[in-house]
Design an enzyme around this catalytic site. Structure first.
Site, PDB file in Angstrom:
ATOM      1  N   ASP A  67      -4.631   9.597 -15.096  1.00  0.00           N
ATOM      2  CA  ASP A  67      -3.740   8.645 -15.763  1.00  0.00           C
ATOM      3  C   ASP A  67      -4.461   7.916 -16.894  1.00  0.00           C
ATOM      4  O   ASP A  67      -5.681   8.034 -17.056  1.00  0.00           O
ATOM      5  CB  ASP A  67      -3.180   7.640 -14.737  1.00  0.00           C
ATOM      6  CG  ASP A  67      -4.247   7.102 -13.779  1.00  0.00           C
ATOM      7  OD1 ASP A  67      -5.445   7.214 -14.082  1.00  0.00           O
ATOM      8  OD2 ASP A  67      -3.860   6.574 -12.723  1.00  0.00           O
ATOM      9  N   ASN A 136      -0.915  -0.903  -2.160  1.00  0.00           N
ATOM     10  CA  ASN A 136       0.509  -0.647  -1.891  1.00  0.00           C
ATOM     11  C   ASN A 136       0.775   0.842  -1.639  1.00  0.00           C
ATOM     12  O   ASN A 136       1.926   1.270  -1.626  1.00  0.00           O
ATOM     13  CB  ASN A 136       1.374  -1.158  -3.054  1.00  0.00           C
ATOM     14  CG  ASN A 136       1.059  -0.454  -4.358  1.00  0.00           C
ATOM     15  OD1 ASN A 136       0.241   0.466  -4.411  1.00  0.00           O
ATOM     16  ND2 ASN A 136       1.712  -0.875  -5.432  1.00  0.00           N
ATOM     17  N   HIS A 138      -0.127   3.337  -3.575  1.00  0.00           N
ATOM     18  CA  HIS A 138       0.043   4.199  -4.757  1.00  0.00           C
ATOM     19  C   HIS A 138      -1.099   5.200  -4.875  1.00  0.00           C
ATOM     20  O   HIS A 138      -2.209   4.960  -4.383  1.00  0.00           O
ATOM     21  CB  HIS A 138       0.229   3.375  -6.045  1.00  0.00           C
ATOM     22  CG  HIS A 138      -0.987   2.709  -6.580  1.00  0.00           C
ATOM     23  ND1 HIS A 138      -0.936   1.552  -7.344  1.00  0.00           N
ATOM     24  CD2 HIS A 138      -2.319   3.004  -6.503  1.00  0.00           C
ATOM     25  CE1 HIS A 138      -2.137   1.201  -7.702  1.00  0.00           C
ATOM     26  NE2 HIS A 138      -3.000   2.060  -7.200  1.00  0.00           N
ATOM     27  N   GLU A 143       3.762   4.374  -8.214  1.00  0.00           N
ATOM     28  CA  GLU A 143       3.969   3.169  -7.419  1.00  0.00           C
ATOM     29  C   GLU A 143       5.068   3.423  -6.375  1.00  0.00           C
ATOM     30  O   GLU A 143       5.844   4.378  -6.510  1.00  0.00           O
ATOM     31  CB  GLU A 143       4.412   2.030  -8.344  1.00  0.00           C
ATOM     32  CG  GLU A 143       3.452   1.745  -9.492  1.00  0.00           C
ATOM     33  CD  GLU A 143       2.218   0.949  -9.068  1.00  0.00           C
ATOM     34  OE1 GLU A 143       1.957   0.831  -7.848  1.00  0.00           O
ATOM     35  OE2 GLU A 143       1.511   0.457  -9.960  1.00  0.00           O
TER      36      GLU A 143
HETATM   37  P1  PGA Z   1      -9.745   1.045  -6.752  1.00  0.00           P
HETATM   38  O1  PGA Z   1      -8.311   1.542  -7.170  1.00  0.00           O
HETATM   39  O2  PGA Z   1     -10.557   2.260  -6.552  1.00  0.00           O
HETATM   40  O3  PGA Z   1     -10.255   0.228  -7.913  1.00  0.00           O
HETATM   41  O4  PGA Z   1      -9.571   0.251  -5.487  1.00  0.00           O
HETATM   42  C1  PGA Z   1      -7.732   2.578  -6.441  1.00  0.00           C
HETATM   43  C2  PGA Z   1      -6.310   2.741  -6.863  1.00  0.00           C
HETATM   44  O5  PGA Z   1      -5.644   1.731  -7.158  1.00  0.00           O
HETATM   45  O6  PGA Z   1      -5.833   3.884  -6.912  1.00  0.00           O
END
Ligand code: PGA
Length: 241
Positions: A67, A136, A138, A143
Protein backbone atom coordinates in the site's frame (compact mmCIF):
# COMPACT_ATOMS: atom_id res chain seq x y z
CA UNK A 1 -3.34 -21.64 9.91
CA UNK A 2 0.03 -22.58 11.30
CA UNK A 3 0.28 -20.56 14.54
CA UNK A 4 3.67 -20.20 16.21
CA UNK A 5 4.51 -18.29 19.38
CA UNK A 6 7.99 -16.84 19.95
CA UNK A 7 9.75 -15.24 22.91
CA UNK A 8 10.04 -11.77 21.39
CA UNK A 9 10.01 -9.67 18.21
CA UNK A 10 13.64 -10.45 17.37
CA UNK A 11 12.99 -14.19 17.47
CA UNK A 12 10.06 -13.63 15.09
CA UNK A 13 12.25 -11.50 12.83
CA UNK A 14 14.81 -14.29 12.60
CA UNK A 15 12.12 -16.88 11.83
CA UNK A 16 10.35 -14.73 9.21
CA UNK A 17 13.64 -13.74 7.54
CA UNK A 18 14.50 -17.45 7.37
CA UNK A 19 11.24 -18.05 5.47
CA UNK A 20 12.21 -15.33 2.99
CA UNK A 21 15.74 -16.68 2.71
CA UNK A 22 14.50 -20.20 2.04
CA UNK A 23 12.09 -18.85 -0.57
CA UNK A 24 14.79 -16.87 -2.40
CA UNK A 25 17.39 -19.64 -2.24
CA UNK A 26 14.86 -22.13 -3.64
CA UNK A 27 13.66 -19.66 -6.31
CA UNK A 28 16.09 -16.77 -6.93
CA UNK A 29 13.55 -14.91 -9.08
CA UNK A 30 10.87 -15.00 -6.39
CA UNK A 31 8.16 -12.36 -6.21
CA UNK A 32 7.93 -11.07 -2.64
CA UNK A 33 5.05 -9.11 -1.15
CA UNK A 34 6.29 -6.61 1.42
CA UNK A 35 4.70 -4.51 4.14
CA UNK A 36 5.46 -1.38 6.12
CA UNK A 37 4.78 -0.58 9.79
CA UNK A 38 6.79 -1.36 12.90
CA UNK A 39 6.05 -5.08 12.86
CA UNK A 40 8.25 -6.18 9.92
CA UNK A 41 11.32 -4.18 11.00
CA UNK A 42 13.09 -7.03 12.87
CA UNK A 43 12.46 -9.24 9.81
CA UNK A 44 13.97 -6.64 7.49
CA UNK A 45 16.99 -6.22 9.77
CA UNK A 46 17.60 -9.96 9.66
CA UNK A 47 17.10 -10.09 5.88
CA UNK A 48 19.76 -7.38 5.56
CA UNK A 49 22.10 -9.32 7.88
CA UNK A 50 21.67 -12.48 5.80
CA UNK A 51 22.64 -10.48 2.72
CA UNK A 52 25.63 -8.95 4.52
CA UNK A 53 26.75 -12.44 5.60
CA UNK A 54 26.57 -13.63 1.98
CA UNK A 55 23.85 -16.16 2.76
CA UNK A 56 21.20 -14.72 0.43
CA UNK A 57 21.43 -12.99 -2.94
CA UNK A 58 18.30 -10.91 -3.63
CA UNK A 59 19.38 -9.71 -7.10
CA UNK A 60 16.77 -11.79 -8.94
CA UNK A 61 13.90 -10.87 -6.63
CA UNK A 62 10.92 -8.71 -7.58
CA UNK A 63 8.91 -6.97 -4.86
CA UNK A 64 5.44 -5.49 -4.57
CA UNK A 65 4.45 -3.47 -1.52
CA UNK A 66 0.97 -3.64 -0.08
CA UNK A 67 0.00 0.00 0.00
CA UNK A 68 0.88 3.69 -0.16
CA UNK A 69 -0.59 6.94 1.15
CA UNK A 70 -2.39 9.15 -1.36
CA UNK A 71 -0.70 12.52 -1.76
CA UNK A 72 2.81 11.62 -0.58
CA UNK A 73 5.46 11.37 -3.28
CA UNK A 74 8.29 8.87 -3.10
CA UNK A 75 10.66 11.44 -1.56
CA UNK A 76 8.35 12.17 1.38
CA UNK A 77 9.92 10.63 4.47
CA UNK A 78 6.57 9.13 5.54
CA UNK A 79 5.82 7.58 2.15
CA UNK A 80 5.98 3.82 2.15
CA UNK A 81 8.36 3.94 -0.80
CA UNK A 82 10.78 5.93 1.36
CA UNK A 83 10.19 3.64 4.36
CA UNK A 84 11.05 0.54 2.34
CA UNK A 85 14.29 2.03 1.02
CA UNK A 86 15.25 3.33 4.43
CA UNK A 87 14.58 0.07 6.26
CA UNK A 88 15.37 -2.64 3.73
CA UNK A 89 16.20 -1.86 0.12
CA UNK A 90 19.29 0.27 0.83
CA UNK A 91 20.80 -2.70 2.69
CA UNK A 92 20.21 -5.44 0.12
CA UNK A 93 20.73 -5.89 -3.62
CA UNK A 94 17.34 -5.84 -5.32
CA UNK A 95 17.69 -3.74 -8.51
CA UNK A 96 15.51 -0.62 -8.31
CA UNK A 97 13.55 -1.57 -11.43
CA UNK A 98 12.42 -4.79 -9.69
CA UNK A 99 10.96 -2.83 -6.74
CA UNK A 100 7.30 -1.81 -6.96
CA UNK A 101 5.38 0.50 -4.66
CA UNK A 102 2.02 2.02 -5.63
CA UNK A 103 2.24 5.71 -6.49
CA UNK A 104 0.31 7.93 -4.11
CA UNK A 105 0.67 10.73 -6.66
CA UNK A 106 -0.95 8.91 -9.59
CA UNK A 107 -3.20 11.23 -11.61
CA UNK A 108 -5.62 8.37 -12.16
CA UNK A 109 -5.60 6.25 -8.97
CA UNK A 110 -8.06 3.70 -10.39
CA UNK A 111 -5.78 3.11 -13.36
CA UNK A 112 -2.74 2.89 -11.05
CA UNK A 113 -4.51 0.19 -9.02
CA UNK A 114 -5.58 -1.77 -12.09
CA UNK A 115 -2.08 -1.66 -13.57
CA UNK A 116 -0.59 -2.81 -10.24
CA UNK A 117 -2.76 -5.94 -10.07
CA UNK A 118 -2.00 -6.65 -13.74
CA UNK A 119 1.75 -6.28 -13.12
CA UNK A 120 1.64 -8.72 -10.18
CA UNK A 121 -0.26 -11.24 -12.31
CA UNK A 122 2.21 -10.76 -15.19
CA UNK A 123 5.12 -11.37 -12.79
CA UNK A 124 3.58 -14.74 -11.96
CA UNK A 125 1.92 -13.73 -8.68
CA UNK A 126 3.39 -13.25 -5.22
CA UNK A 127 5.31 -16.24 -3.85
CA UNK A 128 5.58 -15.07 -0.25
CA UNK A 129 3.69 -12.19 1.33
CA UNK A 130 4.47 -10.65 4.72
CA UNK A 131 1.65 -8.95 6.63
CA UNK A 132 1.12 -7.05 9.86
CA UNK A 133 -2.30 -6.70 11.47
CA UNK A 134 -4.00 -3.56 12.77
CA UNK A 135 -5.66 -3.36 16.17
CA UNK A 136 -8.99 -3.36 14.31
CA UNK A 137 -8.02 -6.46 12.32
CA UNK A 138 -7.08 -4.63 9.15
CA UNK A 139 -4.51 -6.02 6.73
CA UNK A 140 -2.76 -3.52 4.49
CA UNK A 141 -5.31 -0.67 4.43
CA UNK A 142 -8.29 -3.01 4.16
CA UNK A 143 -10.31 -1.67 7.06
CA UNK A 144 -13.32 -3.39 8.70
CA UNK A 145 -16.30 -3.22 6.32
CA UNK A 146 -19.10 -5.33 4.86
CA UNK A 147 -17.33 -7.09 1.97
CA UNK A 148 -13.81 -8.30 1.20
CA UNK A 149 -12.41 -5.95 -1.50
CA UNK A 150 -11.19 -8.14 -4.37
CA UNK A 151 -8.61 -5.90 -6.02
CA UNK A 152 -6.19 -3.03 -5.42
CA UNK A 153 -8.22 0.10 -4.69
CA UNK A 154 -8.37 3.52 -3.06
CA UNK A 155 -9.59 3.71 0.55
CA UNK A 156 -10.52 6.30 3.14
CA UNK A 157 -8.54 5.65 6.31
CA UNK A 158 -10.52 5.08 9.50
CA UNK A 159 -10.06 7.29 12.55
CA UNK A 160 -8.42 4.38 14.42
CA UNK A 161 -5.81 3.95 11.69
CA UNK A 162 -5.13 7.70 11.52
CA UNK A 163 -4.79 7.66 15.32
CA UNK A 164 -2.40 4.66 15.22
CA UNK A 165 -0.25 6.20 12.47
CA UNK A 166 -0.09 9.78 13.72
CA UNK A 167 3.02 8.91 15.74
CA UNK A 168 4.99 9.15 12.49
CA UNK A 169 3.67 12.62 11.60
CA UNK A 170 3.86 16.05 13.25
CA UNK A 171 0.17 15.74 14.17
CA UNK A 172 -2.95 13.68 13.35
CA UNK A 173 -3.90 16.46 10.88
CA UNK A 174 -0.82 15.66 8.81
CA UNK A 175 -1.75 11.98 8.33
CA UNK A 176 -3.10 11.46 4.79
CA UNK A 177 -6.83 10.62 4.70
CA UNK A 178 -6.64 8.15 1.83
CA UNK A 179 -4.40 5.35 0.62
CA UNK A 180 -4.05 2.92 -2.26
CA UNK A 181 -4.01 -0.65 -1.07
CA UNK A 182 -3.92 -4.16 -2.42
CA UNK A 183 -7.33 -5.72 -1.91
CA UNK A 184 -8.12 -8.76 0.18
CA UNK A 185 -8.45 -10.73 -3.05
CA UNK A 186 -5.01 -9.54 -4.24
CA UNK A 187 -3.51 -10.64 -0.91
CA UNK A 188 -5.31 -14.01 -0.95
CA UNK A 189 -3.72 -14.77 -4.36
CA UNK A 190 -0.26 -14.98 -2.72
CA UNK A 191 1.03 -18.55 -2.71
CA UNK A 192 2.15 -18.30 0.90
CA UNK A 193 1.64 -15.71 3.62
CA UNK A 194 3.36 -14.92 6.90
CA UNK A 195 1.44 -12.63 9.24
CA UNK A 196 3.17 -11.23 12.30
CA UNK A 197 1.75 -9.62 15.43
CA UNK A 198 3.66 -8.42 18.46
CA UNK A 199 2.40 -6.84 21.67
CA UNK A 200 -0.66 -7.32 23.87
CA UNK A 201 -2.48 -4.47 22.09
CA UNK A 202 -2.86 -6.82 19.09
CA UNK A 203 -4.23 -9.73 21.16
CA UNK A 204 -7.94 -9.04 20.46
CA UNK A 205 -7.33 -8.68 16.71
CA UNK A 206 -5.26 -11.89 16.70
CA UNK A 207 -8.01 -13.75 18.56
CA UNK A 208 -10.63 -12.56 16.04
CA UNK A 209 -8.38 -13.44 13.09
CA UNK A 210 -7.85 -17.02 14.28
CA UNK A 211 -10.98 -17.90 16.28
CA UNK A 212 -13.64 -15.47 15.10
CA UNK A 213 -16.01 -15.90 12.17
CA UNK A 214 -14.64 -15.19 8.70
CA UNK A 215 -16.10 -11.71 8.49
CA UNK A 216 -15.01 -8.51 6.71
CA UNK A 217 -15.52 -6.77 10.07
CA UNK A 218 -12.17 -8.44 10.89
CA UNK A 219 -10.44 -8.37 7.49
CA UNK A 220 -7.60 -10.64 8.68
CA UNK A 221 -10.10 -13.43 9.45
CA UNK A 222 -10.17 -14.17 5.70
CA UNK A 223 -6.74 -15.76 6.16
CA UNK A 224 -8.47 -18.74 7.81
CA UNK A 225 -9.43 -19.68 4.24
CA UNK A 226 -5.91 -19.46 2.78
CA UNK A 227 -4.11 -22.81 2.45
CA UNK A 228 -0.64 -21.64 3.42
CA UNK A 229 -0.55 -19.08 6.24
CA UNK A 230 2.01 -18.94 9.03
CA UNK A 231 1.03 -16.75 12.00
CA UNK A 232 4.00 -15.56 14.07
CA UNK A 233 3.16 -14.12 17.48
CA UNK A 234 4.97 -13.00 20.57
CA UNK A 235 3.53 -13.93 23.96
CA UNK A 236 1.61 -10.64 24.28
CA UNK A 237 -0.12 -10.99 20.90
CA UNK A 238 -0.92 -14.63 21.70
CA UNK A 239 -2.21 -13.87 25.21
CA UNK A 240 -5.93 -14.22 24.38
CA UNK A 241 -5.69 -17.45 22.40
P1 PGA B 1 2.29 -1.83 12.90
O1 PGA B 1 1.10 -1.75 11.87
O2 PGA B 1 3.20 -2.88 12.39
O3 PGA B 1 2.95 -0.48 12.88
O4 PGA B 1 1.69 -2.19 14.23
C1 PGA B 1 0.53 -2.94 11.43
C2 PGA B 1 -0.70 -2.63 10.64
O5 PGA B 1 -1.42 -1.67 10.98
O6 PGA B 1 -0.97 -3.34 9.66
Amino acid sequence: MNVRVYKNADAIGAAAAALFAAQVIAKPNSVLGLATGSTPLPTYRRMAALYEEGAVDYSGVTTYNLDEYVGLDHDHDQSYYYFMHDNLFKYINIPEEQIHVLSGMAKDPAEECKAYDAAIDAAGGIDLQILGIGRNGHIAFNEPTTTFPPTTHIVDLTESTIEANKRFFASADDVPRQALTMGIGSIMKAKSIVIIATGADKADAVYAMINGPVDPQCPASVLQLHPNVTVMLDEGAASKL
